[in-house]
Design a protein around this motif. Sequence first.
Motif, PDB file in Angstrom:
ATOM      1  N   GLY A  48       0.811  -1.209   0.000  1.00 26.29           N
ATOM      2  CA  GLY A  48       0.000   0.000   0.000  1.00 26.29           C
ATOM      3  C   GLY A  48       0.842   1.257   0.000  1.00 26.29           C
ATOM      4  O   GLY A  48       0.520   2.241  -0.671  1.00 26.29           O
ATOM      5  N   CYS A  49       1.946   1.223   0.743  1.00 30.64           N
ATOM      6  CA  CYS A  49       2.861   2.374   0.745  1.00 30.64           C
ATOM      7  C   CYS A  49       3.506   2.569  -0.623  1.00 30.64           C
ATOM      8  O   CYS A  49       3.673   3.703  -1.089  1.00 30.64           O
ATOM      9  CB  CYS A  49       3.932   2.190   1.814  1.00 30.64           C
ATOM     10  N   GLU A  50       3.844   1.465  -1.286  1.00 32.61           N
ATOM     11  CA  GLU A  50       4.391   1.565  -2.638  1.00 32.61           C
ATOM     12  C   GLU A  50       3.357   2.157  -3.593  1.00 32.61           C
ATOM     13  O   GLU A  50       3.673   3.015  -4.421  1.00 32.61           O
ATOM     14  CB  GLU A  50       4.838   0.179  -3.123  1.00 32.61           C
ATOM     15  N   ALA A  51       2.111   1.710  -3.463  1.00 33.07           N
ATOM     16  CA  ALA A  51       1.045   2.204  -4.338  1.00 33.07           C
ATOM     17  C   ALA A  51       0.847   3.708  -4.176  1.00 33.07           C
ATOM     18  O   ALA A  51       0.526   4.411  -5.141  1.00 33.07           O
ATOM     19  CB  ALA A  51      -0.256   1.463  -4.051  1.00 33.07           C
ATOM     20  N   LEU A  52       1.040   4.209  -2.961  1.00 36.07           N
ATOM     21  CA  LEU A  52       0.870   5.637  -2.685  1.00 36.07           C
ATOM     22  C   LEU A  52       2.195   6.402  -2.732  1.00 36.07           C
ATOM     23  O   LEU A  52       2.260   7.563  -2.321  1.00 36.07           O
ATOM     24  CB  LEU A  52       0.208   5.827  -1.316  1.00 36.07           C
ATOM     25  N   SER A  53       3.253   5.732  -3.217  1.00 38.98           N
ATOM     26  CA  SER A  53       4.585   6.353  -3.307  1.00 38.98           C
ATOM     27  C   SER A  53       5.041   6.905  -1.962  1.00 38.98           C
ATOM     28  O   SER A  53       5.629   7.984  -1.871  1.00 38.98           O
ATOM     29  CB  SER A  53       4.601   7.456  -4.378  1.00 38.98           C
ATOM     30  N   MET A  54       4.773   6.142  -0.899  1.00 33.77           N
ATOM     31  CA  MET A  54       5.201   6.500   0.452  1.00 33.77           C
ATOM     32  C   MET A  54       6.174   5.487   1.025  1.00 33.77           C
ATOM     33  O   MET A  54       6.497   5.549   2.211  1.00 33.77           O
ATOM     34  CB  MET A  54       3.983   6.592   1.387  1.00 33.77           C
ATOM     35  N   ASP A  55       6.638   4.552   0.219  1.00 32.82           N
ATOM     36  CA  ASP A  55       7.436   3.442   0.756  1.00 32.82           C
ATOM     37  C   ASP A  55       8.818   3.860   1.208  1.00 32.82           C
ATOM     38  O   ASP A  55       9.465   3.123   1.959  1.00 32.82           O
ATOM     39  CB  ASP A  55       7.530   2.297  -0.259  1.00 32.82           C
TER      40      ASP A  55
END
Length: 450
Positions: free
Chosen positions: A377-384
């Motif tokens: 989910g963090c990758e999907a929101l570019s927050m990883d």
Amino acid sequence: MRQNDSTARIAHVFSGTFVHSTPQTAVEILENCVLGVDDEGKIAFIEKDKDLVSVSKIWGFETSDIKQLGQNEFLMPGMVDTHIHASQYSYSGTALDLPLLEWLNTYTFPVEAKYKDLDFANDVYTKVVRRTLKNGTTTACYFATIHTDASLLLGELADKFGQRALVGKVCMDCNSAVPQYKESQSECKVETDRFIKELLKKKYPNVKPVVTPRFAPSCSASLLSELGEIANNNKLHIQSHISESKGEVELVKTLFPGCKSYTDVYLKHNLLTDRTVMAHGCHLTDEELEIFHETGSAISHCPNSNISICSGMLDVRNVLKHKVKLGLGTDVAGGYSPSMLDAIRRTLDTSKTLTIQDPQHQTLTFEEVFRLATLGGCEALSMDEQTGNFVVGKDFDALRVNVCVPDGPIDLFPGEGPKVILEKFLNLGDDRNITEVYVAGRQVVPFPDT
């Protein structure tokens, strides 16, 4: 062991079992470890607890300050809801008897029109932020409504309760069966600009605006272009819906005859970027998935909603094969549950149903779906790079899970190790098992007033 070259003070220290994902490993279990969080909310260290005395000297904390996790407890990263309609929470658990396009006009648009009333908005938005936090959602990507002030209120409440959030003021200028629930193109642009400016002016540390065209059928081509320009000029996230149902896909073909596909509609209006997340995608072709990969855009898989309103079933394995970023979403209220644990279970159910239909289909494992609900989910929101797992330097967004709370939903038996305990929590657990929630190092659950 890393030296303490920081001036930050240690605010929390936990000792016990930590479960998280890495890009290489779906589930990594770290037993007998100690993890420190500094007063800026970042993970300062994670070490084996046999080095506890030397770690405490290096980082300047007392061993009496350590929060010791019990035998049946573990810490895991917070869960990430990549697609949820905060404004639909008031009727979640109901109104699941119609296909998508009828559902929107019959239930959704009339309810969302009520958010002009800020008292109504405050009541619902307070409840949805608290409910999702209690259920372990540390990051939420919210759709609000067309109402700027109510959308700003949602951002204020997310900040107040400590949730990490992307908040979107919905934009739609056509094809609403509720006349009062749409704006003109110029109103959409003016109010979106105002929403972005006012939300950014608040300087909330973990709440940001996301540009939100509802979906192609409710937006004119010129509005889509303006929203793409706004997002790119301000380097903002973008969220919308795509290929949720076959009827919707056919409608888009009619409305945008000059575009090769639903994906092409968003591509031509500069709405597919590495900060874009599109919900559903059940009926995307392989060619469209290739465009998602090339642009760095992400998909939010919302299995409860897909099944509940009979939209379709996303083949997650195929999405991952195309190296497209993917997270999970509850899609309240098309999905009837605000819990990401439910999203995990429905993801597994959908994958197993696809395997029943085609025995060659490779069923997702619970480990893979755990990663989708957290780091994915963090990758999907570019927050990883900021959060999503227990890596030194990242924000500490975490859940303290106890699988043996009094009168809880889980029973344990002798010899069950941490991986079995994790699987039982994912399949059987609920908010009673989530005893503490942290966002950027701040303990947000239990709520201060309870």
